[in-house]
Structure formats: C-alpha cells, structure tokens
Design a protein around this motif. Structure first.
Motif, short mmCIF file in Angstrom:
data_model
loop_
_atom_site.label_atom_id
_atom_site.label_comp_id
_atom_site.label_asym_id
_atom_site.label_seq_id
_atom_site.Cartn_x
_atom_site.Cartn_y
_atom_site.Cartn_z
N GLN A 14 -51.33 -7.10 43.67
CA GLN A 14 -50.46 -7.45 42.57
C GLN A 14 -51.04 -7.84 41.29
OE1 GLN A 14 -47.01 -10.05 43.87
NE2 GLN A 14 -47.37 -9.51 45.85
N ILE A 15 -52.05 -8.34 41.15
CA ILE A 15 -52.77 -8.45 39.87
C ILE A 15 -53.24 -7.17 39.44
CG2 ILE A 15 -54.92 -9.37 38.94
CD1 ILE A 15 -55.02 -11.65 41.14
N ALA A 16 -53.67 -6.38 40.18
CA ALA A 16 -53.97 -4.86 39.88
C ALA A 16 -52.87 -4.17 39.04
CB ALA A 16 -54.57 -4.18 40.71
N ALA A 17 -51.82 -4.27 39.75
CA ALA A 17 -50.49 -3.87 39.46
C ALA A 17 -49.92 -4.47 38.03
CB ALA A 17 -49.43 -3.97 40.51
N GLY A 18 -50.19 -5.82 37.80
CA GLY A 18 -49.80 -6.29 36.62
C GLY A 18 -48.74 -7.12 36.81
N LYS A 19 -48.31 -7.58 38.07
CA LYS A 19 -47.14 -8.19 38.61
C LYS A 19 -47.81 -9.82 38.62
CE LYS A 19 -45.07 -4.65 41.42
NZ LYS A 19 -44.66 -4.56 42.84
N LEU A 20 -48.88 -10.16 38.81
CA LEU A 20 -49.64 -11.43 38.48
C LEU A 20 -50.65 -11.33 37.61
CD1 LEU A 20 -49.96 -12.19 42.42
CD2 LEU A 20 -48.17 -13.10 40.68
N ASP A 22 -53.90 -12.68 35.59
CA ASP A 22 -55.38 -12.83 36.04
C ASP A 22 -55.63 -14.45 36.27
OD1 ASP A 22 -56.17 -10.23 35.55
OD2 ASP A 22 -57.00 -10.66 33.47
N GLU A 23 -54.90 -15.31 35.79
CA GLU A 23 -55.17 -16.71 36.31
C GLU A 23 -54.88 -16.76 37.77
OE1 GLU A 23 -50.92 -16.35 34.80
OE2 GLU A 23 -52.80 -15.74 34.06
N PHE A 24 -54.29 -15.95 38.29
CA PHE A 24 -53.96 -16.02 39.76
C PHE A 24 -55.33 -16.07 40.52
CE2 PHE A 24 -51.88 -15.45 43.66
CZ PHE A 24 -50.72 -16.13 43.70
N TYR A 25 -56.34 -15.46 40.26
CA TYR A 25 -57.46 -15.36 40.90
C TYR A 25 -57.85 -17.01 41.05
CZ TYR A 25 -58.31 -10.50 40.06
OH TYR A 25 -58.27 -9.09 40.02
N GLU A 26 -57.60 -17.74 40.04
CA GLU A 26 -58.24 -19.29 40.08
C GLU A 26 -57.12 -19.95 41.15
OE1 GLU A 26 -58.42 -21.28 36.28
OE2 GLU A 26 -58.97 -19.65 35.54
N ILE A 27 -55.77 -19.60 41.09
CA ILE A 27 -54.95 -20.06 42.55
C ILE A 27 -55.60 -19.56 43.60
CG2 ILE A 27 -52.58 -19.99 43.28
CD1 ILE A 27 -51.80 -19.77 40.19
#
Length: 61
Positions: free
Chosen positions: A29-35, A37-42
């Motif tokens: 989802q990060i790669a697809a732009g749905k989330l 980059d800060e989601f890595y920290e989550i």
C-alpha cells in the motif's frame, strides 16, 4: 486449560493471519501511494508491541 495459557493474539494477527502478512500488505500500500512513507514508523512501533506481547496485557478481562 491449555487454551487459557496461550497468549491472546494481537488484533493485527487476528485480522491478517500473521504480522508479516500485515507488513507485506502495508508495504504494498505504501508502494501504491495509498499510505504515506511515515507508515514505516508505525509498522516499526506495532512490531515492537507485537514482539513485547503488549497485546496480551492490553485486553480487558
């Protein structure tokens, strides 16, 4: 009795089957732009909770 001794699974494990499946899903989802980059920290914070067994304590009994 055996079931009572097992730690309760985290909500993430219940929803996704395994924590790794959640991570794979999240990375996609990060790669697809749905989330963002800060989601890595989550993900890192949630993994720390998963590894520490916080979920077993967090459930109200």
């Amino acid at each position: 009795m055996e079931k009572g001794r097992k730690p309760r699974p985290s909500p993430i494990t219940v929803w996704f089957g395994t924590f790794d499946k959640f991570v794979d899903d999240s990375y996609a989802q990060i790669a697809a732009g749905k989330l963002g980059d800060e989601f890595y920290e989550i993900i890192d914070a949630l993994r720390a909770w998963e590894d520490a067994g916080v979920w077993a304590v967090a459930y109200a009994r």
